[in-house]
Design an enzyme around this catalytic site. Structure first.
Site, PDB file in Angstrom:
ATOM      1  N   ARG A 126       9.503  -2.817  -5.035  1.00 37.23           N
ATOM      2  CA  ARG A 126       8.357  -3.297  -4.283  1.00 37.23           C
ATOM      3  C   ARG A 126       8.624  -3.401  -2.794  1.00 37.23           C
ATOM      4  O   ARG A 126       9.716  -3.775  -2.378  1.00 37.23           O
ATOM      5  CB  ARG A 126       7.884  -4.640  -4.805  1.00 37.23           C
ATOM      6  CG  ARG A 126       6.797  -4.470  -5.807  1.00 37.23           C
ATOM      7  CD  ARG A 126       6.944  -5.371  -6.983  1.00 37.23           C
ATOM      8  NE  ARG A 126       8.313  -5.763  -7.230  1.00 37.23           N
ATOM      9  CZ  ARG A 126       8.609  -6.949  -7.693  1.00 37.23           C
ATOM     10  NH1 ARG A 126       7.668  -7.837  -7.866  1.00 37.23           N
ATOM     11  NH2 ARG A 126       9.851  -7.245  -7.948  1.00 37.23           N
ATOM     12  N   ARG A 142       0.812  -1.218   0.000  1.00 40.04           N
ATOM     13  CA  ARG A 142       0.000   0.000   0.000  1.00 40.04           C
ATOM     14  C   ARG A 142       0.841   1.260   0.000  1.00 40.04           C
ATOM     15  O   ARG A 142       0.385   2.293  -0.451  1.00 40.04           O
ATOM     16  CB  ARG A 142      -0.944   0.000   1.199  1.00 40.04           C
ATOM     17  CG  ARG A 142      -2.014  -1.038   1.025  1.00 40.04           C
ATOM     18  CD  ARG A 142      -3.125  -0.905   2.048  1.00 40.04           C
ATOM     19  NE  ARG A 142      -4.033  -2.031   1.878  1.00 40.04           N
ATOM     20  CZ  ARG A 142      -4.311  -2.899   2.832  1.00 40.04           C
ATOM     21  NH1 ARG A 142      -3.784  -2.764   4.037  1.00 40.04           N
ATOM     22  NH2 ARG A 142      -5.128  -3.890   2.609  1.00 40.04           N
ATOM     23  N   ASP A 163       8.163 -15.127  -3.793  1.00 41.47           N
ATOM     24  CA  ASP A 163       8.281 -16.028  -4.930  1.00 41.47           C
ATOM     25  C   ASP A 163       8.151 -17.468  -4.465  1.00 41.47           C
ATOM     26  O   ASP A 163       8.759 -17.866  -3.463  1.00 41.47           O
ATOM     27  CB  ASP A 163       9.647 -15.852  -5.605  1.00 41.47           C
ATOM     28  CG  ASP A 163       9.760 -14.529  -6.338  1.00 41.47           C
ATOM     29  OD1 ASP A 163       8.728 -14.024  -6.822  1.00 41.47           O
ATOM     30  OD2 ASP A 163      10.875 -13.989  -6.413  1.00 41.47           O
ATOM     31  N   ASP A 194       8.254  -8.795  -2.052  1.00 45.63           N
ATOM     32  CA  ASP A 194       8.197  -9.740  -3.170  1.00 45.63           C
ATOM     33  C   ASP A 194       8.227 -11.152  -2.593  1.00 45.63           C
ATOM     34  O   ASP A 194       9.122 -11.492  -1.819  1.00 45.63           O
ATOM     35  CB  ASP A 194       9.402  -9.509  -4.095  1.00 45.63           C
ATOM     36  CG  ASP A 194       9.390 -10.416  -5.310  1.00 45.63           C
ATOM     37  OD1 ASP A 194       8.303 -10.680  -5.859  1.00 45.63           O
ATOM     38  OD2 ASP A 194      10.471 -10.865  -5.728  1.00 45.63           O
TER      39      ASP A 194
HETATM   40  P1  ADP Z   1      10.243 -11.391  -9.783  1.00 49.38           P
HETATM   41  O1  ADP Z   1       9.720 -12.070  -8.565  1.00 49.38           O
HETATM   42  O2  ADP Z   1      10.907 -12.332 -10.747  1.00 49.38           O
HETATM   43  O3  ADP Z   1      11.063 -10.201  -9.481  1.00 49.38           O
HETATM   44  P2  ADP Z   1       7.545 -10.417 -10.125  1.00 49.38           P
HETATM   45  O4  ADP Z   1       7.317 -10.677  -8.668  1.00 49.38           O
HETATM   46  O5  ADP Z   1       7.258  -9.050 -10.614  1.00 49.38           O
HETATM   47  O6  ADP Z   1       8.985 -10.823 -10.589  1.00 49.38           O
HETATM   48  O7  ADP Z   1       6.746 -11.428 -10.987  1.00 49.38           O
HETATM   49  C1  ADP Z   1       5.424 -11.682 -10.672  1.00 49.38           C
HETATM   50  C2  ADP Z   1       4.818 -12.559 -11.773  1.00 49.38           C
HETATM   51  O8  ADP Z   1       5.552 -13.763 -11.897  1.00 49.38           O
HETATM   52  C3  ADP Z   1       3.413 -12.939 -11.410  1.00 49.38           C
HETATM   53  O9  ADP Z   1       2.589 -12.453 -12.441  1.00 49.38           O
HETATM   54  C4  ADP Z   1       3.392 -14.457 -11.375  1.00 49.38           C
HETATM   55  O10 ADP Z   1       2.252 -14.948 -12.021  1.00 49.38           O
HETATM   56  C5  ADP Z   1       4.658 -14.840 -12.097  1.00 49.38           C
HETATM   57  N1  ADP Z   1       5.302 -16.052 -11.588  1.00 49.38           N
HETATM   58  C6  ADP Z   1       5.675 -17.115 -12.354  1.00 49.38           C
HETATM   59  N2  ADP Z   1       6.243 -18.066 -11.621  1.00 49.38           N
HETATM   60  C7  ADP Z   1       6.277 -17.620 -10.341  1.00 49.38           C
HETATM   61  C8  ADP Z   1       6.762 -18.163  -9.116  1.00 49.38           C
HETATM   62  N3  ADP Z   1       7.325 -19.392  -9.065  1.00 49.38           N
HETATM   63  N4  ADP Z   1       6.627 -17.421  -7.991  1.00 49.38           N
HETATM   64  C9  ADP Z   1       6.070 -16.188  -8.045  1.00 49.38           C
HETATM   65  N5  ADP Z   1       5.577 -15.607  -9.173  1.00 49.38           N
HETATM   66  C10 ADP Z   1       5.679 -16.323 -10.320  1.00 49.38           C
HETATM   67 MG    MG Z   2       7.928 -12.178  -7.412  1.00 51.09          MG
END
Ligand code: ADP
Ligand code: MG
Length: 157
Positions: free
Chosen positions: A94, A85, A99, A97
């Site tokens: 960001r 936010r 992942d 994040d």
């Molecule tokens: P990064 O984490 O590589 O810096 P982002 O967080 O911006 O990039 O990427 C988000 C996008 O990545 C989302 O739209 C999501 O659908 C896609 N994505 C693909 N695979 C994964 C994963 N394993 N974990 C998280 N997001 C993923």
């Molecule tokens: Mg990500």
């Protein structure tokens, strides 16, 4: 419904109180439905990688979860939104994040989700904390390949 699986989530923050954001994210992961945090790595301070702004704080959490991979991703994105936010401008670094690095031994190649995370093996900020809590998931050669990237463990709280 499938048996609970082990999944690994990479956590990164570089705006505001990044340490508090990462700690809060680990707590939130533990409150997801059908999920428990089994292990959390130390917090690490790392140089920005393909991103702008101040140093990042990174960690990796090991979850046991009954959620499907796509459900887990949706929850991760919801947690990111909650933390986002204070995002000051479009495409700003960001606040948080999250992942999905590994989900059991599954290989997923979908439009929204690729697992194992395609860039995790290039990133010291993923491999170093992952190797702390799951040494079997990272080889010495992989760690050596990212040894030029700056990363230091933060002292425990
Ligand atoms: P990064 O984490 O590589 O810096 P982002 O967080 O911006 O990039 O990427 C988000 C996008 O990545 C989302 O739209 C999501 O659908 C896609 N994505 C693909 N695979 C994964 C994963 N394993 N974990 C998280 N997001 C993923
Ligand atoms: Mg990500």
């Amino acid at each position: 419904m499938r048996e609970p699986v082990i999944a690994y989530v990479g956590i990164g923050a570089n705006l505001g109180d990044a340490v508090a954001t990462v700690r809060g994210a680990i707590e939130r992961l533990g409150s997801l439905p059908q999920s428990h945090v089994m292990k959390a790595s130390s917090l690490y301070r790392t140089a920005p990688h393909d991103a702008q702004g101040p140093d990042f704080v990174n960690a990796v959490a090991q979850l046991q979860t009954g959620l499907e991979a796509d459900e887990l991703l949706a929850h991760l994105q919801e947690i990111e939104q909650e933390a986002g936010r204070e995002r000051p401008y479009r495409n700003a670094p960001r606040t948080l994040d999250l992942d999905l690095l590994l989900y059991a031994a599954d290989r997923i190649d979908g439009a929204k989700l690729t697992v194992p995370h395609p860039r995790m093996r290039e990133r010291a900020f993923v491999l170093v904390p992952l190797s702390e809590i799951a040494p079997q998931e990272v080889t010495a050669a992989q760690l050596a390949a990212v040894s030029g990237q700056r990363i230091e463990a933060l002292p425990p709280a």
